[in-house]
Structures are given as structure tokens and as C-alpha cells.
Design a protein around this motif. Structure first.
Motif: not given
Lengths: 390, 282
Positions: A120-123, A144-145, A203-209, A248-254
Motif C-alpha cells: 500500500h502507498a499512494g495510488s 482508472g488513470y 489534498p493536491n489533485p496533482k499528487t493525490s488520486g 497536503d500531498s495525499g488523502a491520509r495527510g489531509s
């Protein structure tokens, strides 16, 4: 005197011999895991988190399977098999439970032991790890992307999204608002988020799915409100992101920023993360607000064709994903706060998942490739929000 | 024969000879440093010059260089001053708990940077322990460049202390005493006698702390707030590019950072070399 001089060298030699000996007699009890870790270390940057997170969740499931060899011995039984499921952060609990369920099922049907390793990690980071050589049998990612990116490299056959039911998404989720208890700022819908003085955490859409779902939901709302006027929609999301104090850079961070540090008035979150936060931290601290419209988030799954063909694990890998659609698995999915696809299970959990109108990535945004290009690519709408002078 | 006599007089090395160790050094550096760095240049070469320029001169990217380099510079500067004071206290005085403080200095090395970042944020956030106290004064720490600087001070602290400490320890007391005997008092002794000896070590510590700060990601990403144009650091933009599968764009930014930091480090090394020479000749 002479001997003393050589001491450090001897120590080094002994250390090397010792570690070689340890490796040789199987200090690392888990060769595939070892291989996985080493392939991880080849990946540049950020991917080191995957090797740390690769858990052996199903080991306890396999330990008790040695006892009953007598009962229903299926003829096709062969040696034990191992799968690697590369997933994203919030599914950790779900797959820990599902792997046990599937291992028991496979043992009963095929008399073969299957062990599933989780990573597990960022998508996006996980997708890059697979592209860079992580030997995943199946991927279960946030968008899907991210799977498209693996397919573009030829590791997954085109048309993967049609291989399993419901767009290859065995469970769905949506984007909801998590607010502080009693909703002091009176946040009911998306247009409350652009009011002055309301702090929004996303979180930031550029770094987080996950953040891309958040952003698209807001965009979709604004388009519906303004008769598909893109300029108005752009103004809306730009106002919304002006109210974001921390990106934040990811969902868990937020979630941590909002929940633990107490920053912000509203968190845009996956429904499953919001439900989990409320459950973990007590219903006396947070309320979940369902906006008038949200987005149908479909985290898809796929078999990594190149890898399963090489390892000869195709049959079990496909069964692993197929079994996600059965009633038992769907119940597990719902218990882990994802929306089940199976109607009979969905009805049982109707209280947990209120019915709200939802936008759809394919119908309303023309699919991921187009949404990505328009909104999140360099120079896209999201970048324009933060362009100097705006 | 001539060669045999020189061989006999040459002091025998404790470790295996020069040839083997140089060979090892070059192999080791190649595998761990030179080849991966060369990879950056190779990846970037996939871009045309215009694409490269477009990527690295984007206003948002430029803003992030500024944030990264300036906060690292200020943090290294702060470490230079306070690291010197800490090293001074640890070398020159005896007090209870000195061993404890001495070992605390190394903590930032051992602590995972993400943990440092999260705990610093928790303390300095507007509703945190310290953040709550300074907010009425109109001072915001977390989610501003000040917060980034603070995180970088934290992770850079051991560099200055640990490079200055041994030099200070080896400093001859007699030189200082002589200076005092000759009529130089406090500040003058420090400025003319002690400081010149310390400058090379201080510069090394500064360079190390500065270099570490430029590349730091883990501890900064939590306290910075990551607001584009304001508190977004260059390493985060590299991650952003990677997340979009834009390997070339990511390496382009990395390359610019590499070149700039290399020039800066070269400059610092040159200064260090000069001050070293001055000490020797003076």
C-alpha cells in the motif's frame, strides 16, 4: 601487537561471513517477499514506502490449512501459490480481511494454498512501482488513470476495464464533507465552501488520486449550477481552492491535518475515509454532510497480464478479483465502508450509504484521459488557478 | 636496486594498498553516485531544449526554487550561528547533563524526517502548543516559509555542531592565553585568534546543512502547507511531475537543482579552501 592491528578487518570479515551464512540458511523466510523488496529498491524516489508496507497479512490463514488434507481433495491441487496485490492507502483494512476470505475459498475449491501479499502507498506511486518492475499479480488502485498508465507500458492488455463487471470496479465510493460536530459553519453544499472565512482541507489533485475526485465533484457541481458555463465553473473552483490553507500531498495527510491537527472547517474526503474517521475518533467529534450532488468514485481492479503469464498465476489472480463480486466479499466491502455493487448487499447496508445524485467520470467528464488532460496536466485548469497574478 | 629501496622505506599501510582502495572508491562512487546522477541527465536529454526551458522556467517552478534555496540558506545561516554557540558550550564548559545534550544533537539524524515534520507541524500549527502562543502576535509559523525554515534548521543542526566541535576541541589554549597576554581581550581574541581557525569547519557545516536543506522533502512537506507560488518546495514539484508520469519533466527540475547546488557548493568549497590557506600562511 600485529594481531591487534588486524582486528577491525577480522571483525568485518566475520560480519560478512555471518550475514552470508544467515542469508544462506533462510534467515529471510520469505523469498518472494525478498525479491519484491529488492525490486522496490530499484525504483527511484518515493517508492521505498511500498516495501515497508508490504504486509504478510494472510500468513495466519495458511498456517491452519495444513491440518485437513482428507476432506474434498480436488484433483487439480498443486503447490502453494502466492499473489501480490498492489493497492493504494485506504484499502489496507479491506484487503487484510478479504485475503483471508479468498484464501479459505480457494483452499476449499481447489485444494491449493494461496498467500496474498499486500502493498500500500499512494495510488500514483504504486502504479509507477509496477511500471518500474514491481511484480504485482493484481492492481487495485484509486483511479482508472493509474491503471491506464500501466497498460500504456504494455504490462496490462488494453480493454482491461471491460474484463470484470461494473467497469472492473467491484466497489464504489463517493466524495463527502466531514465537518466538526454540530457543523458550526453551517456547511450544507458545495456553494458553502466558497464563502469567505470557510477553510477547506483537500489534498493536491496533482499528487493525490483522491483529490482528483474531490476536484471533479466540485467542478461538476459548478457546471450544473451555471448551465455548463466553463468560465463560471473555473471561477467557482478557483474560489474554492483560495479557501484551502494547506494542500497536503495525499488523502491520509489531509485527514491528519483536519482530524488530528484541528485545522480547517471542512474536509473533502472519500466516504469510506470519512466513515472510518467518525468510527475511529467517535461520533461526538465529527459529522458527515452529504452534498446535493457528488461523484461516483470507481476504484478499479485489474490483473497485470505480463506478470501473471510469467509467473503462471493467471487462474488464481483472475479468481481473486472475480470473487470480490460474490455476496460474502461484497458484505466485507460494505463493512469496510465501500459501497457494494451487489444490490442484495447494498440493500442491507442502505442506512450506511445514503442515496445521492452522483456524477460519472465517463458520462460527465469524457473519461479519465480527457479529464486528466483538461484539468490536471501541466497548464490545465488546476494550474491556471495558481497561475501568478490570478 | 633503486625501486626496491624506495619500497622498503615506504611505510606499510595498515589496510590493503592504494591501487585496491582507489579502485574500490571509484567503483563504489560509480554505482552509488555517478551512474544514478548520469541517469538524470540521460532522462532529461529526451526533452528538446524548448521543452526543457519551458519546464524549468515555469513561474511556479521558479517560485519553488526560490522557496527551496532561500529557506535552506536561512536555515543554514541560523545553524551556523547557533550551532557554533552549542559547540562552544559543549566544548568549553562542564555542567550536569552535558552528555545527554551532546547525544541529543544527533537526534535529527536518527529521526525519520516525516516524523520530525509531523511533530513540528503539530507544535507550530495555529492551534498547536507554540503556534497558539504566537498567533495573537500576528506571527504564523506552520504553513509559511518560516515553518519550512524551522524544519530545515531542525534537520541541519547536527552538521554545524559536529564539524565545529572537534576543531574547537583541538584548539590550543596556549594561543588564546598568549593573545590575552599580548593585550587582546575577549572580542578581539575571538575575532583574531579563534574564529580564523574555525572558519573552514564552519563553512563545511554550513555547506552540509545548506545542501541537505535543498533536497529535503519528508519533514518539509507537512509543515509547508504546499501552497503553489508561496510555500511549494522544488522537491514537491518533482514528486508532482512523477505523479503525472512525467519522468522527463521531473528530471529536468532535478537537473536544474543539481547544477545550482553544485555551483553553490563549489563556491563554498572555494571559500573554505581560501580561508584554509589564509590560516596556514598567516
Amino acid at each position: 601487537m600485529k594481531k591487534r592491528n588486524a582486528n577491525p578487518l577480522y571483525a568485518l570479515l566475520i560480519f560478512i561471513v555471518f550475514s552470508l551464512a544467515l542469508t544462506a540458511c533462510g534467515w529471510d523466510q520469505d523469498p518472494p517477499n525478498n525479491a519484491n523488496a529488492s525490486s522496490n529498491s530499484n525504483n527511484k524516489a518515493s517508492n521505498n514506502s511500498t516495501s515497508g508496507n508490504t504486509t504478510t497479512a494472510t500468513n495466519d490463514a495458511t498456517s491452519d490449512t495444513n491440518t485437513d488434507n482428507s476432506a474434498n481433495a480436488a484433483p487439480e491441487a498443486t503447490g502453494p501459490v502466492e499473489l501480490l496485490n498492489v493497492s493504494y492507502d485506504p484499502t489496507r483494512e479491506l484487503y487484510a480481511a478479504y485475503n483471508k476470505l479468498f484464501a479459505a475459498y480457494w483452499k476449499q475449491e481447489h485444494n491449493q494454498e494461496v498467500t496474498i501479499k499486500q502493498s500500500h502507498a499512494g495510488s500514483g506511486a504504486q502504479s509507477r512501482a509496477v511500471i518500474d518492475g514491481l511484480q504485482a499479480d493484481v492492481v487495485t488502485l484509486a483511479l482508472g488513470y493509474d491503471i491506464d498508465a500501466i497498460a500504456d507500458k504494455g504490462l496490462i492488455d488494453k480493454g482491461w476495464q471491460q474484463k470484470f463487471d461494473n467497469n472492473s470496479s467491484p466497489y464504489t465510493s463517493t466524495i463527502v464533507f466531514l465537518v466538526r460536530k454540530g457543523n458550526p459553519k453551517g456547511i450544507k453544499d458545495w456553494n458553502d465552501l466558497i464563502k469567505p472565512g470557510v477553510q477547506v482541507i483537500t489534498p493536491n489533485p496533482k499528487t493525490s488520486g483522491g483529490a482528483r475526485w474531490n476536484y471533479l465533484a466540485a467542478w461538476g457541481y459548478a457546471m450544473k449550477q451555471n448551465n455548463d458555463d466553463e468560465d463560471k465553473a473555473k471561477e467557482f473552483v478557483s474560489k474554492l481552492f483560495k479557501n484551502v490553507p494547506v494542500l497536503d500531498s495525499g488523502a491520509r495527510g489531509s485527514t491528519t491535518t483536519f482530524v488530528e491537527k484541528g485545522i480547517g472547517d471542512v474536509l473533502l474526503a472519500w466516504e469510506n475515509e470519512a466513515l472510518l474517521s467518525v468510527k475511529e475518533l467517535g461520533a461526538d467529534k465529527f459529522d458527515i454532510v452529504y452534498p446535493s450532488i457528488s461523484i461516483l468514485a470507481e476504484p478499479p481492479v485489474a490483473v497485470v497480464d505480463k506478470n501473471v503469464d510469467k509467473k503462471g498465476t493467471r487462474a488464481v489472480a483472475e479468481a481473486y478479483l472475480d470473487y470480490l463480486y460474490t455476496e460474502e466479499a461484497q458484505k466485507l466491502v460494505a463493512q469496510n465502508y465501500y459501497r457494494p455493487q451487489l444490490l442484495s448487499v447494498a440493500e442491507q447496508f442502505a442506512d450506511q450509504f445514503p442515496d445521492i445524485p452522483m456524477l460519472n467520470i465517463d458520462d460527465d467528464f469524457g473519461g479519465w484521459a480527457q479529464a486528466q488532460k483538461k484539468h490536471f496536466a501541466d497548464g490545465g485548469v488546476f494550474d491556471q488557478i495558481y497561475a501568478p497574478g490570478s | 636496486m633503486k625501486s626496491s629501496t624506495t619500497k622498503r622505506t615506504k611505510p606499510r599501510s595498515v589496510l590493503p594498498g592504494f591501487g585496491l582502495s582507489l579502485g574500490f572508491t571509484i567503483f563504489y562512487l560509480s554505482v552509488l553516485v555517478i551512474i544514478p546522477l548520469a541517469g538524470i541527465f540521460v532522462k532529461t536529454s529526451g526533452l528538446t531544449p524548448e521543452q526543457f526551458w519551458h519546464t524549468v522556467s515555469n513561474p511556479r517552478v521558479i517560485a519553488s526554487y526560490k522557496v527551496s534555496f532561500l529557506t535552506s540558506f536561512y536555515a543554514a545561516l541560523a545553524n551556523l550561528v547557533f550551532g557554533l554557540i552549542i559547540a562552544w558550550v559543549l566544548v568549553r564548559y562542564r555542567f550536569p547533563g552535558k552528555k545527554l545534550i551532546d547525544s541529543l544533537i544527533d537526534m535529527p539524524f536518527a529521526l525519520p524526517t516525516a516524523v520530525a515534520g509531523i511533530s513540528l507541524t503539530a507544535i507550530y500549527a495555529p492551534n498547536g502548543w507554540v503556534g497558539k502562543l504566537v498567533e495573537p502576535l500576528g506571527l504564523k509559523i506552520a504553513f509559511t516559509p518560516l515553518g519550512i525554515t524551522l524544519a530545515l534548521i531542525f534537520i541541519g543542526l547536527p552538521f554545524v555542531v559536529r564539524t565545529v566541535q572537534p576543531v574547537l576541541q583541538d584548539l590550543d589554549n596556549e594561543v588564546e592565553e598568549a593573545a590575552v597576554m599580548l593585550g587582546a581581550f575577549r572580542l578581539r581574541t575571538f575575532r583574531r585568534v579563534i574564529l580564523p581557525e574555525l572558519i573552514p569547519a564552519l563553512l563545511t557545516g554550513f555547506a552540509l546543512a545548506f545542501a541537505r536543506g535543498i533536497g529535503e522533502y519528508g519533514s518539509v512537506v507537512f509543515i509547508s502547507g504546499n501552497m503553489p507560488m508561496k510555500t511549494e518546495i522544488a522537491p514537491l514539484l518533482i514528486m508532482t511531475k512523477l505523479e503525472q508520469y512525467d519522468y522527463k519533466g521531473a528530471t529536468a527540475i532535478a537537473m536544474v537543482m543539481l547544477i545550482v547546488s553544485f555551483i553553490l557548493l563549489l563556491l563554498i568549497n572555494y571559500l573554505q579552501w581560501r580561508s584554509n590557506r589564509r590560516v596556514v600562511t598567516a
